[in-house]
Design a protein around this motif. Sequence first.
Motif, PDB file in Angstrom:
ATOM      1  N   SER A  14      37.936  -6.821   7.291  1.00  0.00           N
ATOM      2  CA  SER A  14      37.426  -6.853   8.662  1.00  0.00           C
ATOM      3  C   SER A  14      36.624  -8.118   8.905  1.00  0.00           C
ATOM      4  O   SER A  14      36.762  -8.766   9.929  1.00  0.00           O
ATOM      5  CB  SER A  14      36.567  -5.620   8.921  1.00  0.00           C
ATOM      6  OG  SER A  14      35.994  -5.677  10.192  1.00  0.00           O
ATOM      7  N   PHE A  15      35.765  -8.499   7.941  1.00  0.00           N
ATOM      8  CA  PHE A  15      34.962  -9.716   8.082  1.00  0.00           C
ATOM      9  C   PHE A  15      35.866 -10.939   8.163  1.00  0.00           C
ATOM     10  O   PHE A  15      35.643 -11.833   8.974  1.00  0.00           O
ATOM     11  CB  PHE A  15      33.995  -9.859   6.901  1.00  0.00           C
ATOM     12  CG  PHE A  15      33.267 -11.166   6.899  1.00  0.00           C
ATOM     13  CD1 PHE A  15      33.639 -12.182   6.047  1.00  0.00           C
ATOM     14  CD2 PHE A  15      32.212 -11.384   7.776  1.00  0.00           C
ATOM     15  CE1 PHE A  15      32.977 -13.391   6.061  1.00  0.00           C
ATOM     16  CE2 PHE A  15      31.548 -12.586   7.795  1.00  0.00           C
ATOM     17  CZ  PHE A  15      31.929 -13.599   6.929  1.00  0.00           C
ATOM     18  N   GLN A  16      36.902 -11.004   7.325  1.00  0.00           N
ATOM     19  CA  GLN A  16      37.817 -12.134   7.355  1.00  0.00           C
ATOM     20  C   GLN A  16      38.536 -12.212   8.696  1.00  0.00           C
ATOM     21  O   GLN A  16      38.752 -13.290   9.228  1.00  0.00           O
ATOM     22  CB  GLN A  16      38.829 -12.048   6.213  1.00  0.00           C
ATOM     23  CG  GLN A  16      38.199 -12.344   4.867  1.00  0.00           C
ATOM     24  CD  GLN A  16      39.165 -12.152   3.715  1.00  0.00           C
ATOM     25  OE1 GLN A  16      40.147 -11.421   3.824  1.00  0.00           O
ATOM     26  NE2 GLN A  16      38.886 -12.803   2.606  1.00  0.00           N
ATOM     27  N   VAL A  52      37.125 -26.693  15.996  1.00  0.00           N
ATOM     28  CA  VAL A  52      37.898 -26.303  14.820  1.00  0.00           C
ATOM     29  C   VAL A  52      37.823 -24.794  14.673  1.00  0.00           C
ATOM     30  O   VAL A  52      36.852 -24.166  15.097  1.00  0.00           O
ATOM     31  CB  VAL A  52      37.374 -26.984  13.534  1.00  0.00           C
ATOM     32  CG1 VAL A  52      37.555 -28.480  13.593  1.00  0.00           C
ATOM     33  CG2 VAL A  52      35.931 -26.634  13.247  1.00  0.00           C
ATOM     34  N   GLN A  53      38.850 -24.206  14.098  1.00  0.00           N
ATOM     35  CA  GLN A  53      38.857 -22.772  13.814  1.00  0.00           C
ATOM     36  C   GLN A  53      38.221 -22.572  12.436  1.00  0.00           C
ATOM     37  O   GLN A  53      38.664 -23.166  11.460  1.00  0.00           O
ATOM     38  CB  GLN A  53      40.276 -22.232  13.826  1.00  0.00           C
ATOM     39  CG  GLN A  53      40.346 -20.751  13.562  1.00  0.00           C
ATOM     40  CD  GLN A  53      41.775 -20.225  13.533  1.00  0.00           C
ATOM     41  OE1 GLN A  53      42.723 -20.984  13.583  1.00  0.00           O
ATOM     42  NE2 GLN A  53      41.901 -18.931  13.419  1.00  0.00           N
ATOM     43  N   VAL A  54      37.182 -21.767  12.369  1.00  0.00           N
ATOM     44  CA  VAL A  54      36.497 -21.504  11.107  1.00  0.00           C
ATOM     45  C   VAL A  54      37.194 -20.338  10.418  1.00  0.00           C
ATOM     46  O   VAL A  54      37.235 -19.234  10.930  1.00  0.00           O
ATOM     47  CB  VAL A  54      35.000 -21.178  11.337  1.00  0.00           C
ATOM     48  CG1 VAL A  54      34.319 -20.848  10.012  1.00  0.00           C
ATOM     49  CG2 VAL A  54      34.309 -22.327  12.043  1.00  0.00           C
ATOM     50  N   LEU A  55      37.757 -20.630   9.252  1.00  0.00           N
ATOM     51  CA  LEU A  55      38.464 -19.612   8.485  1.00  0.00           C
ATOM     52  C   LEU A  55      37.538 -18.889   7.513  1.00  0.00           C
ATOM     53  O   LEU A  55      37.743 -17.723   7.208  1.00  0.00           O
ATOM     54  CB  LEU A  55      39.623 -20.238   7.705  1.00  0.00           C
ATOM     55  CG  LEU A  55      40.655 -21.001   8.541  1.00  0.00           C
ATOM     56  CD1 LEU A  55      41.662 -21.682   7.636  1.00  0.00           C
ATOM     57  CD2 LEU A  55      41.335 -20.069   9.517  1.00  0.00           C
ATOM     58  N   ASP A  56      36.522 -19.627   7.020  1.00  0.00           N
ATOM     59  CA  ASP A  56      35.655 -19.054   6.007  1.00  0.00           C
ATOM     60  C   ASP A  56      34.420 -19.936   5.872  1.00  0.00           C
ATOM     61  O   ASP A  56      34.512 -21.151   6.008  1.00  0.00           O
ATOM     62  CB  ASP A  56      36.405 -18.998   4.675  1.00  0.00           C
ATOM     63  CG  ASP A  56      35.637 -18.317   3.555  1.00  0.00           C
ATOM     64  OD1 ASP A  56      34.761 -17.492   3.842  1.00  0.00           O
ATOM     65  OD2 ASP A  56      35.942 -18.614   2.379  1.00  0.00           O
ATOM     66  N   ALA A  57      33.284 -19.330   5.610  1.00  0.00           N
ATOM     67  CA  ALA A  57      32.085 -20.084   5.238  1.00  0.00           C
ATOM     68  C   ALA A  57      32.150 -20.209   3.723  1.00  0.00           C
ATOM     69  O   ALA A  57      31.633 -19.376   2.994  1.00  0.00           O
ATOM     70  CB  ALA A  57      30.834 -19.360   5.692  1.00  0.00           C
ATOM     71  N   ASP A  59      30.922 -21.829   1.243  1.00  0.00           N
ATOM     72  CA  ASP A  59      29.686 -21.709   0.477  1.00  0.00           C
ATOM     73  C   ASP A  59      28.560 -22.223   1.359  1.00  0.00           C
ATOM     74  O   ASP A  59      28.730 -22.331   2.567  1.00  0.00           O
ATOM     75  CB  ASP A  59      29.778 -22.461  -0.860  1.00  0.00           C
ATOM     76  CG  ASP A  59      30.111 -23.945  -0.685  1.00  0.00           C
ATOM     77  OD1 ASP A  59      29.803 -24.518   0.383  1.00  0.00           O
ATOM     78  OD2 ASP A  59      30.662 -24.533  -1.621  1.00  0.00           O
ATOM     79  N   SER A  60      27.438 -22.581   0.780  1.00  0.00           N
ATOM     80  CA  SER A  60      26.303 -23.011   1.594  1.00  0.00           C
ATOM     81  C   SER A  60      26.472 -24.425   2.143  1.00  0.00           C
ATOM     82  O   SER A  60      25.735 -24.840   3.020  1.00  0.00           O
ATOM     83  CB  SER A  60      25.013 -22.924   0.778  1.00  0.00           C
ATOM     84  OG  SER A  60      25.087 -23.802  -0.332  1.00  0.00           O
ATOM     85  N   THR A  61      27.467 -25.165   1.675  1.00  0.00           N
ATOM     86  CA  THR A  61      27.652 -26.553   2.079  1.00  0.00           C
ATOM     87  C   THR A  61      28.848 -26.756   3.002  1.00  0.00           C
ATOM     88  O   THR A  61      28.819 -27.619   3.874  1.00  0.00           O
ATOM     89  CB  THR A  61      27.831 -27.443   0.828  1.00  0.00           C
ATOM     90  OG1 THR A  61      26.737 -27.208  -0.063  1.00  0.00           O
ATOM     91  CG2 THR A  61      27.847 -28.911   1.186  1.00  0.00           C
ATOM     92  N   TYR A  62      29.927 -25.997   2.830  1.00  0.00           N
ATOM     93  CA  TYR A  62      31.184 -26.247   3.524  1.00  0.00           C
ATOM     94  C   TYR A  62      31.657 -25.069   4.370  1.00  0.00           C
ATOM     95  O   TYR A  62      31.385 -23.926   4.051  1.00  0.00           O
ATOM     96  CB  TYR A  62      32.307 -26.538   2.511  1.00  0.00           C
ATOM     97  CG  TYR A  62      32.085 -27.755   1.667  1.00  0.00           C
ATOM     98  CD1 TYR A  62      32.446 -29.008   2.121  1.00  0.00           C
ATOM     99  CD2 TYR A  62      31.530 -27.644   0.399  1.00  0.00           C
ATOM    100  CE1 TYR A  62      32.246 -30.127   1.332  1.00  0.00           C
ATOM    101  CE2 TYR A  62      31.326 -28.761  -0.393  1.00  0.00           C
ATOM    102  CZ  TYR A  62      31.692 -29.999   0.083  1.00  0.00           C
ATOM    103  OH  TYR A  62      31.494 -31.110  -0.689  1.00  0.00           O
ATOM    104  N   TYR A  63      32.422 -25.391   5.429  1.00  0.00           N
ATOM    105  CA  TYR A  63      33.251 -24.426   6.139  1.00  0.00           C
ATOM    106  C   TYR A  63      34.696 -24.724   5.765  1.00  0.00           C
ATOM    107  O   TYR A  63      35.086 -25.890   5.680  1.00  0.00           O
ATOM    108  CB  TYR A  63      33.145 -24.577   7.662  1.00  0.00           C
ATOM    109  CG  TYR A  63      31.855 -24.104   8.275  1.00  0.00           C
ATOM    110  CD1 TYR A  63      31.418 -22.800   8.101  1.00  0.00           C
ATOM    111  CD2 TYR A  63      31.102 -24.959   9.075  1.00  0.00           C
ATOM    112  CE1 TYR A  63      30.234 -22.361   8.693  1.00  0.00           C
ATOM    113  CE2 TYR A  63      29.931 -24.530   9.665  1.00  0.00           C
ATOM    114  CZ  TYR A  63      29.501 -23.239   9.468  1.00  0.00           C
ATOM    115  OH  TYR A  63      28.340 -22.815  10.050  1.00  0.00           O
TER     116      TYR A  63
END
Length: 189
Positions: A14-16, A52-57, A59-63
Amino acid sequence: MKKILHLCIAALISFQAIAQTQTATLKSAARLFGEKNDLTTVLMIIPSGSAVQVLDAADSTYYRVMFEENEGYIFKRQAVIDKTPAKIASGRNDTSQESAATDNQQVQQNTRSRFSYLEEKYGTSLAARINSGKIWKGMTPEMVKDSWGSPQKINRLVNGNTMNEQWTYQNTILYFKDNQLTEWGPARK
């Protein structure tokens, strides 16, 4: 225990699904990296102000993002998550048409932004060729990266004052001599 595991998996799925509908706007031009731990894997430069479409965070540095059918990583500090999530088309016809029109406008804006960036960098004629993904003899490595993105592999041979490079893409190998594209051919598998 199995119920908890199933609930966790369902929550993750669900989060994804929610994350896939999230967009971000770039505060500055950003490099789209093929791999987050290798800063030499630049696929393209995304112009400032692009969505841009954010697929995933990641980690703390990158999307992990999608831009113009290119998936990769950008630094989080270069983007602001849009407060209004992207609409998911429902069964209602009016919402689907509205969503499709909005998506179409966004694609046109991103295409214009990329073209504007290339036009400022190379001029109108070369920008049009690069924007359409063309290559030609005499291109610099930077022009090729702007057209095709970063290669999967680079072999470099320095002999005296001459530098030869072989760039391997999925189906093609490009050959450079002293930072100019001289020829290309099919990649052997």
